[in-house]
Write a protein that holds these residues in place. Structure first.
Motif, PDB file in Angstrom:
ATOM      1  N   LEU A  97      39.953  41.448  28.311  1.00 19.59           N
ATOM      2  CA  LEU A  97      38.845  41.847  29.176  1.00 19.59           C
ATOM      3  C   LEU A  97      38.081  42.970  28.493  1.00 19.59           C
ATOM      4  CD1 LEU A  97      37.243  41.953  31.865  1.00 19.59           C
ATOM      5  CD2 LEU A  97      38.942  43.619  32.655  1.00 19.59           C
ATOM      6  N   LEU A  98      36.771  42.802  28.381  1.00 15.48           N
ATOM      7  CA  LEU A  98      35.896  43.854  27.877  1.00 15.48           C
ATOM      8  C   LEU A  98      35.105  44.387  29.067  1.00 15.48           C
ATOM      9  CD1 LEU A  98      34.587  41.878  24.784  1.00 15.48           C
ATOM     10  CD2 LEU A  98      36.200  43.771  24.730  1.00 15.48           C
ATOM     11  N   VAL A  99      35.151  45.686  29.287  1.00 11.12           N
ATOM     12  CA  VAL A  99      34.398  46.331  30.367  1.00 11.12           C
ATOM     13  C   VAL A  99      33.392  47.260  29.700  1.00 11.12           C
ATOM     14  CG1 VAL A  99      34.515  47.769  32.428  1.00 11.12           C
ATOM     15  CG2 VAL A  99      36.409  46.233  31.879  1.00 11.12           C
ATOM     16  N   HIS A 100      32.123  47.115  30.080  1.00 13.05           N
ATOM     17  CA  HIS A 100      31.075  47.877  29.401  1.00 13.05           C
ATOM     18  C   HIS A 100      30.028  48.345  30.406  1.00 13.05           C
ATOM     19  CE1 HIS A 100      29.706  48.427  25.120  1.00 13.05           C
ATOM     20  NE2 HIS A 100      28.811  49.090  25.827  1.00 13.05           N
ATOM     21  N   ARG A 150      40.898  33.926  24.970  1.00 19.17           N
ATOM     22  CA  ARG A 150      40.432  33.878  26.363  1.00 19.17           C
ATOM     23  C   ARG A 150      39.828  35.238  26.702  1.00 19.17           C
ATOM     24  NH1 ARG A 150      45.284  32.665  29.811  1.00 19.17           N
ATOM     25  NH2 ARG A 150      46.333  33.776  28.156  1.00 19.17           N
ATOM     26  N   ALA A 151      38.597  35.429  26.294  1.00 22.67           N
ATOM     27  CA  ALA A 151      37.912  36.704  26.486  1.00 22.67           C
ATOM     28  C   ALA A 151      36.969  36.627  27.675  1.00 22.67           C
ATOM     29  CB  ALA A 151      37.128  37.075  25.228  1.00 22.67           C
ATOM     30  N   SER A 152      36.969  37.683  28.470  1.00 25.67           N
ATOM     31  CA  SER A 152      36.010  37.790  29.563  1.00 25.67           C
ATOM     32  C   SER A 152      35.387  39.174  29.494  1.00 25.67           C
ATOM     33  CB  SER A 152      36.682  37.541  30.917  1.00 25.67           C
ATOM     34  OG  SER A 152      37.776  38.398  31.098  1.00 25.67           O
ATOM     35  N   ILE A 153      34.237  39.297  30.135  1.00 25.12           N
ATOM     36  CA  ILE A 153      33.493  40.553  30.047  1.00 25.12           C
ATOM     37  C   ILE A 153      32.983  40.955  31.417  1.00 25.12           C
ATOM     38  CG2 ILE A 153      31.368  39.356  29.432  1.00 25.12           C
ATOM     39  CD1 ILE A 153      30.748  41.796  27.613  1.00 25.12           C
ATOM     40  N   SER A 154      32.982  42.247  31.664  1.00 25.81           N
ATOM     41  CA  SER A 154      32.439  42.811  32.896  1.00 25.81           C
ATOM     42  C   SER A 154      31.440  43.889  32.496  1.00 25.81           C
ATOM     43  CB  SER A 154      33.567  43.414  33.751  1.00 25.81           C
ATOM     44  OG  SER A 154      33.029  44.086  34.864  1.00 25.81           O
ATOM     45  N   ILE A 155      30.177  43.697  32.851  1.00 26.60           N
ATOM     46  CA  ILE A 155      29.134  44.689  32.579  1.00 26.60           C
ATOM     47  C   ILE A 155      28.902  45.472  33.865  1.00 26.60           C
ATOM     48  CG2 ILE A 155      26.750  45.086  31.847  1.00 26.60           C
ATOM     49  CD1 ILE A 155      28.398  43.900  29.615  1.00 26.60           C
ATOM     50  N   GLU A 156      29.155  46.770  33.810  1.00 23.90           N
ATOM     51  CA  GLU A 156      29.005  47.645  34.982  1.00 23.90           C
ATOM     52  C   GLU A 156      27.545  48.096  35.127  1.00 23.90           C
ATOM     53  OE1 GLU A 156      31.537  48.801  37.086  1.00 23.90           O
ATOM     54  OE2 GLU A 156      32.859  47.380  36.080  1.00 23.90           O
ATOM     55  N   PRO A 157      26.872  47.730  36.223  1.00 22.72           N
ATOM     56  CA  PRO A 157      25.477  48.138  36.425  1.00 22.72           C
ATOM     57  C   PRO A 157      25.334  49.660  36.474  1.00 22.72           C
ATOM     58  CG  PRO A 157      26.150  46.520  38.077  1.00 22.72           C
ATOM     59  CD  PRO A 157      27.384  46.933  37.326  1.00 22.72           C
ATOM     60  N   ARG A 158      24.267  50.159  35.875  1.00 17.51           N
ATOM     61  CA  ARG A 158      23.899  51.585  35.914  1.00 17.51           C
ATOM     62  C   ARG A 158      24.971  52.526  35.368  1.00 17.51           C
ATOM     63  NH1 ARG A 158      23.004  49.058  40.397  1.00 17.51           N
ATOM     64  NH2 ARG A 158      24.719  50.042  41.488  1.00 17.51           N
ATOM     65  N   ALA A 206      35.108  51.274  39.523  1.00 18.80           N
ATOM     66  CA  ALA A 206      34.934  49.816  39.561  1.00 18.80           C
ATOM     67  C   ALA A 206      35.509  49.180  38.291  1.00 18.80           C
ATOM     68  CB  ALA A 206      33.458  49.449  39.717  1.00 18.80           C
ATOM     69  N   GLY A 207      35.274  49.811  37.147  1.00 17.52           N
ATOM     70  CA  GLY A 207      35.826  49.308  35.891  1.00 17.52           C
ATOM     71  C   GLY A 207      37.342  49.361  35.882  1.00 17.52           C
ATOM     72  N   LEU A 208      37.897  50.431  36.436  1.00 13.93           N
ATOM     73  CA  LEU A 208      39.354  50.533  36.539  1.00 13.93           C
ATOM     74  C   LEU A 208      39.910  49.459  37.470  1.00 13.93           C
ATOM     75  CD1 LEU A 208      39.805  54.408  36.727  1.00 13.93           C
ATOM     76  CD2 LEU A 208      40.400  52.897  34.818  1.00 13.93           C
ATOM     77  N   ALA A 209      39.203  49.181  38.562  1.00 11.61           N
ATOM     78  CA  ALA A 209      39.642  48.125  39.489  1.00 11.61           C
ATOM     79  C   ALA A 209      39.588  46.762  38.807  1.00 11.61           C
ATOM     80  CB  ALA A 209      38.772  48.138  40.750  1.00 11.61           C
ATOM     81  N   ASP A 210      38.526  46.510  38.018  1.00 14.95           N
ATOM     82  CA  ASP A 210      38.439  45.256  37.256  1.00 14.95           C
ATOM     83  C   ASP A 210      39.615  45.138  36.292  1.00 14.95           C
ATOM     84  OD1 ASP A 210      36.092  44.498  38.496  1.00 14.95           O
ATOM     85  OD2 ASP A 210      34.796  45.029  36.802  1.00 14.95           O
ATOM     86  N   ALA A 211      39.926  46.241  35.613  1.00 11.19           N
ATOM     87  CA  ALA A 211      41.029  46.236  34.650  1.00 11.19           C
ATOM     88  C   ALA A 211      42.369  45.991  35.345  1.00 11.19           C
ATOM     89  CB  ALA A 211      41.062  47.553  33.877  1.00 11.19           C
ATOM     90  N   ALA A 212      42.583  46.624  36.490  1.00 12.43           N
ATOM     91  CA  ALA A 212      43.836  46.424  37.235  1.00 12.43           C
ATOM     92  C   ALA A 212      43.967  44.975  37.691  1.00 12.43           C
ATOM     93  CB  ALA A 212      43.891  47.378  38.430  1.00 12.43           C
ATOM     94  N   SER A 213      42.884  44.405  38.204  1.00 12.28           N
ATOM     95  CA  SER A 213      42.908  42.997  38.628  1.00 12.28           C
ATOM     96  C   SER A 213      43.188  42.081  37.439  1.00 12.28           C
ATOM     97  CB  SER A 213      41.577  42.599  39.263  1.00 12.28           C
ATOM     98  OG  SER A 213      41.378  43.296  40.462  1.00 12.28           O
ATOM     99  N   PHE A 214      42.571  42.392  36.316  1.00 15.83           N
ATOM    100  CA  PHE A 214      42.766  41.584  35.119  1.00 15.83           C
ATOM    101  C   PHE A 214      44.226  41.658  34.643  1.00 15.83           C
ATOM    102  CE2 PHE A 214      42.943  41.127  30.521  1.00 15.83           C
ATOM    103  CZ  PHE A 214      42.388  39.873  30.377  1.00 15.83           C
ATOM    104  N   ILE A 215      44.805  42.840  34.656  1.00 15.53           N
ATOM    105  CA  ILE A 215      46.194  42.987  34.235  1.00 15.53           C
ATOM    106  C   ILE A 215      47.118  42.220  35.162  1.00 15.53           C
ATOM    107  CG2 ILE A 215      48.094  44.664  34.016  1.00 15.53           C
ATOM    108  CD1 ILE A 215      45.939  46.638  32.947  1.00 15.53           C
ATOM    109  N   ASN A 216      46.865  42.301  36.456  1.00 21.82           N
ATOM    110  CA  ASN A 216      47.674  41.519  37.425  1.00 21.82           C
ATOM    111  C   ASN A 216      47.550  40.020  37.146  1.00 21.82           C
ATOM    112  OD1 ASN A 216      48.806  43.627  38.894  1.00 21.82           O
ATOM    113  ND2 ASN A 216      47.006  43.803  40.201  1.00 21.82           N
ATOM    114  N   TYR A 217      46.332  39.559  36.865  1.00 19.24           N
ATOM    115  CA  TYR A 217      46.108  38.146  36.537  1.00 19.24           C
ATOM    116  C   TYR A 217      46.845  37.769  35.240  1.00 19.24           C
ATOM    117  CZ  TYR A 217      43.673  34.547  33.892  1.00 19.24           C
ATOM    118  OH  TYR A 217      43.376  33.490  33.079  1.00 19.24           O
ATOM    119  N   ALA A 218      46.691  38.618  34.212  1.00 25.26           N
ATOM    120  CA  ALA A 218      47.252  38.304  32.905  1.00 25.26           C
ATOM    121  C   ALA A 218      48.783  38.298  32.913  1.00 25.26           C
ATOM    122  CB  ALA A 218      46.751  39.310  31.874  1.00 25.26           C
ATOM    123  N   LEU A 219      49.386  39.099  33.771  1.00 29.65           N
ATOM    124  CA  LEU A 219      50.844  39.177  33.820  1.00 29.65           C
ATOM    125  C   LEU A 219      51.471  38.230  34.826  1.00 29.65           C
ATOM    126  CD1 LEU A 219      51.330  43.036  33.490  1.00 29.65           C
ATOM    127  CD2 LEU A 219      51.501  41.284  31.697  1.00 29.65           C
TER     128      LEU A 219
END
Length: 89
Positions: free
Chosen positions: A31-34, A59-67, A75-88
């Motif tokens: 997961l790339l968060v930017h 299997r790369a995915s990306i999340s672009i955080e507005p503003r 929000a980026g931390l929440a995306d990362a936590a959800s991604f880790i739960n999914y990946a594990l």
């Protein structure tokens, strides 16, 4: 004894997405968060990295955080936590 001093930038490319990946792990999701407003590293670099990694079979995915600039958001931390739960799972 000789002391050698090197600048890290002498060994790294201008941008992390610039060189093609050498041997990506295609079994590990990524997961790339930017931040959309990142002035240090433009979000296009993460988009390009995700495209190159996907083309290499990752299997790369990306999340672009507005503003968001060049920082971490809740929000980026929440995306990362959800991604880790999914990946594990």
């Amino acid at each position: 004894m000789k002391l050698f001093i090197f600048k890290l930038r002498d060994f790294l490319p201008q941008r992390l997405a610039s060189p093609a990946p050498l041997a990506p792990s295609i079994r590990t999701p990524l997961l790339l968060v930017h931040g959309e407003g990142d002035a240090i590293m433009p979000p296009a670099e993460s988009v390009r990295a995700a495209e190159q990694l996907t083309a290499a079979g990752v299997r790369a995915s990306i999340s672009i955080e507005p503003r968001l600039g060049h920082q971490v958001s809740t929000a980026g931390l929440a995306d990362a936590a959800s991604f880790i739960n999914y990946a594990l799972a």
